[in-house]
Design a protein around this motif. Structure first.
Motif, PDB file in Angstrom:
ATOM      1  N   ARG A 178      42.633  45.553  43.199  1.00  0.00           N
ATOM      2  CA  ARG A 178      41.182  45.439  43.225  1.00  0.00           C
ATOM      3  C   ARG A 178      40.564  46.823  43.213  1.00  0.00           C
ATOM      4  O   ARG A 178      41.072  47.747  43.879  1.00  0.00           O
ATOM      5  CB  ARG A 178      40.715  44.677  44.463  1.00  0.00           C
ATOM      6  N   SER A 180      36.470  48.809  43.105  1.00  0.00           N
ATOM      7  CA  SER A 180      35.053  48.533  43.316  1.00  0.00           C
ATOM      8  C   SER A 180      34.274  49.837  43.368  1.00  0.00           C
ATOM      9  O   SER A 180      34.781  50.856  43.850  1.00  0.00           O
ATOM     10  CB  SER A 180      34.865  47.759  44.621  1.00  0.00           C
ATOM     11  N   GLU A 204      42.875  38.909  47.906  1.00  0.00           N
ATOM     12  CA  GLU A 204      42.347  38.540  46.599  1.00  0.00           C
ATOM     13  C   GLU A 204      40.962  37.907  46.685  1.00  0.00           C
ATOM     14  O   GLU A 204      40.254  37.825  45.676  1.00  0.00           O
ATOM     15  CB  GLU A 204      43.323  37.587  45.896  1.00  0.00           C
ATOM     16  N   THR A 209      34.257  38.907  45.113  1.00  0.00           N
ATOM     17  CA  THR A 209      34.093  39.648  43.856  1.00  0.00           C
ATOM     18  C   THR A 209      32.689  39.379  43.317  1.00  0.00           C
ATOM     19  O   THR A 209      32.484  38.555  42.419  1.00  0.00           O
ATOM     20  CB  THR A 209      35.163  39.214  42.840  1.00  0.00           C
ATOM     21  N   MET A 214      32.821  45.589  40.056  1.00  0.00           N
ATOM     22  CA  MET A 214      34.046  45.242  40.777  1.00  0.00           C
ATOM     23  C   MET A 214      34.995  44.513  39.840  1.00  0.00           C
ATOM     24  O   MET A 214      34.567  43.709  39.003  1.00  0.00           O
ATOM     25  CB  MET A 214      33.701  44.375  41.989  1.00  0.00           C
ATOM     26  N   THR A 216      39.117  42.640  39.554  1.00  0.00           N
ATOM     27  CA  THR A 216      40.351  42.165  40.169  1.00  0.00           C
ATOM     28  C   THR A 216      41.368  41.913  39.069  1.00  0.00           C
ATOM     29  O   THR A 216      41.071  41.198  38.096  1.00  0.00           O
ATOM     30  CB  THR A 216      40.122  40.871  40.964  1.00  0.00           C
TER      31      THR A 216
END
Length: 638
Positions: A178, A180, A204, A209, A214, A216
């Motif tokens: 991840r 951000s 997760e 999110t 951002m 993933t």
């Protein structure tokens, strides 16, 4: 010097005290022993050794609750002979090595053998983000391994032979990366009853999110893309219209050949906002050659979602709690509320009567607070924001205080009854709590506990190998916690946090025996009933269907025999070792990237066994006095 090494263990007093009773003479001889380690440890020990001088038995006969010091002073010194001590130590070391060898074929992690470290997979994920057109620099990142829970609980997993597990795509082991533009600060507080919550750990789903920019990225253990999610900007004018994206780039990142796929109608909604969607059906390349479905979405021509899916998988059920779990939560809450009034009454009575071991309870509470606080602080993902860190630390300290307070209250309430009803099981425990870290009986019981924990782990993993050998597919591999693969600090979390769980289980077992014995009035029947409760606990904490029922019967039998025949301390240590070995992905290959974490846990357990071995010898040479005399005779000939 040479003559003194051949001095007798004690003087012959028979000439000067022929009228002294033999049992009294033995006590006097022990007090005058040449070797200080062979003398009684205290005046209370001398009193207990004299005829009719056992204060513990006198207190029990009078219907009184013996004090912690009285229980600690009872019984023999507890040191081990060299043959037994060495046998236990060598068996422990050999058992850990054998367990590491077995784990390669008996556990999910061992069968999958992840070949890429978190650092390598994180770098691969960053490259995929750039390849998919998202080049905004990240302020914060996080990466972790996790299991595909849908696979682990599905019929596919149970029908998959162990040797074919490593060939499945994407497989049960995934890596989530991840990134951000804002700090990744986890805010969820997991449910907890016996174990500490996962406070401050980015996963997760937490944080959600939702922040523009951002992203993933989910990879399989080989670094192939399984899912990609990116949050587009809030304003459309900040995102100019781009040309249609070439999805073959995403297919290549997933290890798929787009030529083997045909376009189909999308069947899923995207997890983020999008204005165009696409979907394909196809198959993996050999040797997997299994059907696969791909979903994708874009916003103004830029990909915001790409997911490789099982075409036969049902839609995710969402974050709902199953009915049995809801019932268990409400039942546990009702039990806690129902037991609170009598528990408070027991605490007040014990404190007023002077039966409660305040010093011992304080020491256990302090140990619990420190171990849980350090475990949670080390495992949490920290950010630079002062307000976020302050809230995180306050919540961690509150959890540590909660468990420490629970230990204190439970110990004050129940320990006096255990000391009165089962004092022989409390001797080495009472010595340890009183500060007797170098007491021979403490060392003996810790050594026995470490060995028993290793044996229990061998039974668990051995049942998987035997089941697969005689009936392939009948027993699932051991599903160990996967977070220790993410970082060594997660391995340290289990080393620290498992201690209070082992104490709670060991002492809870003793309290259960007390309650059942008072209910059925028969010690043997109480042990059998408690055996069933211990079986349910151990089988439920070692992976849902990792081994057959017979394996857990043997595991529970080993543990109960230790708890009843040796004592509380040995049972607690065995539980701790069993939990650590269950949570540790052991390996005999130093070239494996996760070998350091496995070596850390195994090293701690072996160091505990070695120290217990040394203490159990009560100061005697590790290789015996005869060997030292031989060496001294050769080095210093007379």
């Amino acid at each position: 010097w040479g003559d003194t090494t051949r001095a007798p263990s004690g003087p012959d007093i028979t000439d000067g005290a022929r009228d002294t009773p033999a049992d009294v003479a033995r006590v006097i001889a022990a007090c005058l022993a040449h070797d200080p380690m062979l003398r009684p440890a205290s005046a209370r020990a001398v009193m207990a050794a004299l005829p009719g001088g056992d204060p513990l038995q006198a207190a029990l006969a009078a219907g009184e609750t013996p004090s912690p010091a009285m229980v600690a002073a009872a019984g023999e010194r507890g040191d081990l002979g060299l043959p037994i001590a060495w046998t236990c130590l060598v068996a422990t070391i050999a058992g850990v090595v054998l367990l590491a060898w077995m784990s390669a074929s008996s556990s999910v992690i061992g069968l999958l053998q992840p070949d890429k470290s978190p650092e390598v997979l994180a770098e691969k994920a960053r490259g995929i983000v750039v390849a998919l057109g998202h080049e905004a620099p990240a302020r914060d990142t996080a990466g972790l391994f996790l299991y595909d829970r849908a696979f682990l609980t599905s019929d596919t997993r149970r029908a998959t032979p162990q040797h074919a597990l490593a060939q499945m795509r994407p497989g049960p082991l995934l890596f989530v990366f991840r990134q951000s533009p804002a700090p990744l600060a986890a805010t969820h507080y997991a449910r907890m009853f016996v174990t500490p919550a996962d406070v401050g750990r980015v996963d997760e789903r937490d944080p959600a999110t939702i922040v523009p920019g951002m992203a993933t990225i989910v990879l399989d253990r080989h670094g192939m893309l399984s899912e990609f999610v990116a949050v587009p900007p809030r304003r459309l004018d900040a995102m100019p219209q781009a040309v249609a994206f070439d999805w073959s780039i995403a297919f290549a990142a997933a290890g798929l050949d787009i030529a083997r796929f045909t376009a189909t109608a999308p069947r899923s909604t995207a997890p983020v906002d999008s204005d165009s969607k696409a979907a394909w059906d196809g198959a993996y390349a050999a040797p997997v050659d299994a059907r696969v479905h791909v979903e994708a979405a874009a916003m103004r021509g830029k990909p915001v979602w790409f997911a490789v899916q099982d075409p036969d998988a049902a839609a995710p059920a969402g974050a709902t709690v199953a009915a049995p779990e809801r019932f268990a939560i409400w039942a546990a809450l009702a039990f806690c509320l129902a037991i609170a009034p009598p528990l408070i009454l027991m605490i007040v009575r014990n404190l007023r009567a002077g039966r409660g071991d305040r010093r011992g309870a304080g020491r256990l509470a302090g140990f619990t607070f420190a171990s849980i606080a350090l475990a949670l602080l080390g495992r949490a993902d920290h950010v630079g924001a002062v307000d976020v860190e302050t809230a995180l630390i306050v919540h961690i300290l509150a959890q540590a205080a909660y468990f420490a307070g629970s230990i204190w209250f439970a110990y004050i309430a129940f320990e006096p009854y255990a000391r009165r009803r089962w004092p022989q099981s409390m001797i080495s425990w009472s010595r340890l709590v009183a500060g007797g870290l170098r007491d021979p009986m403490v060392g003996r019981d810790v050594l026995f506990g470490v060995l028993a924990g290793v044996v229990m782990s061998l039974v668990l993993h051995g049942s998987v190998l035997l089941g697969d050998a005689f009936a392939p597919g009948s027993v699932s591999p051991v599903v160990q916690p996967v977070s220790p693969l993410s970082s060594n600090r997660h391995a340290l979390f289990f080393l620290l946090s498992s201690a209070h769980i082992a104490m709670a289980f060991g002492f809870g077992n003793l309290v259960g025996l007390l309650f059942l014995q008072g209910l059925v009035r028969t010690r043997v029947l109480a042990v059998l009933l408690q055996f069933g409760l211990a079986y349910l606990f151990l089988s439920s904490t070692s992976g849902s269907t990792t081994a057959g029922s017979l394996a857990f019967v043997v595991v529970t039998a080993v543990w109960m025999a230790l708890a009843v025949r040796v004592g509380l301390l040995a049972a607690i240590v065995a539980t701790y070792v069993y939990f650590i070995l269950y949570a540790t992905p052991l390996s005999l290959d130093p070239g494996r990237w996760h070998f350091a974490g496995a070596a850390l846990a195994a090293g701690v357990l072996l160091a505990l066994a070695v120290q217990a071995f040394r203490v159990s010898l009560a100061g005697r040479p590790m290789f015996g006095r005869a060997l030292l005399e031989l060496d001294g005779g050769e080095s210093h000939p007379r």
